[in-house]
Design an enzyme around this catalytic site. Structure first.
Site, short mmCIF file in Angstrom:
data_model
loop_
_atom_site.label_atom_id
_atom_site.label_comp_id
_atom_site.label_asym_id
_atom_site.label_seq_id
_atom_site.Cartn_x
_atom_site.Cartn_y
_atom_site.Cartn_z
N CYS A 103 -2.76 5.50 14.91
CA CYS A 103 -2.64 5.91 13.51
C CYS A 103 -3.42 7.19 13.30
CB CYS A 103 -3.19 4.80 12.61
SG CYS A 103 -3.06 5.18 10.85
N GLU A 146 4.17 2.32 8.62
CA GLU A 146 4.10 3.35 7.57
C GLU A 146 4.01 2.73 6.17
OE1 GLU A 146 3.35 6.31 8.15
OE2 GLU A 146 3.65 6.03 10.29
ZN ZN Z 1 -0.87 4.93 10.24
#
Ligand code: ZN
Length: 184
Positions: A103, A146
């Protein structure tokens, strides 16, 4: 155009539920600027998806772009640059599969997460048109990652086995190739 700063784990915005984006503002200059800046930021970061809360704008907007000329992602479907406003996700089949996730807001780390592998998403596109899409496998995981950002969740909340959470070098040394992989 501007490359926006990506906020990191610990910033409270990442833990807020993002506000629905006002539908009547889709297509406005403000909206277009946000999308252009998120696109440029995504390119600059080398990621495949970016949610507005990651640039400290707590609204329900996410962008995804998967261009398959990057061998890094291997044999996966491509997705042209796409905008998702106020998405709602429905799980179609509960069966899960695991991927290594990274991420942009948790830089330098990789963790192994299992998620449902068949979902439907309902959302507005950048013209405020209602659309829906069914996703399976890797793409199902990408979109859940997401859209989790829009609900104040990070992948580290969903680790299958916290003892596998790794820095990237240790991931490459000890884990890469042993389980499926999802760089982000
Ligand atoms: Zn992320």
């Amino acid at each position: 155009m501007a490359i926006l700063d990506i906020i990191r784990m610990g910033h409270p915005t990442l833990r807020q539920i993002a506000a629905p984006y006002p539908v009547d503002k889709i297509g406005s200059e403000e909206f277009k600027t946000l999308i252009r800046d998120m696109h440029e930021t995504l390119h600059a970061s080398g990621g495949i998806g970016l949610a507005a809360p990651q640039v400290n704008i707590p609204v329900q907007v996410a962008v995804v772009e998967i261009i398959n000329n990057e061998s890094r992602y291997g044999d996966i479907p491509t997705i042209p640059f796409s905008v998702f406003v106020n998405p709602v996700m429905t799980v179609i089949a509960e069966e899960t599969a695991g991927y290594w996730e990274g991420c942009l807001s948790v830089p330098g780390m990789m963790g192994y997460v299992e998620r449902p592998q068949h979902i439907r998403i309902d959302y507005l596109d950048e013209q405020a048109s209602a659309r829906s899409m069914e996703l399976t496998g890797f793409l199902s995981t990408v979109f859940q990652h997401e859209f989790d950002h829009l609900q104040g969740h990070l992948y580290i909340d969903r680790l299958k086995d916290p003892s596998l959470l790794s820095f990237e070098a240790e991931y490459r040394q000890f884990h890469q190739g042993k389980l499926a992989e999802l760089p982000d």
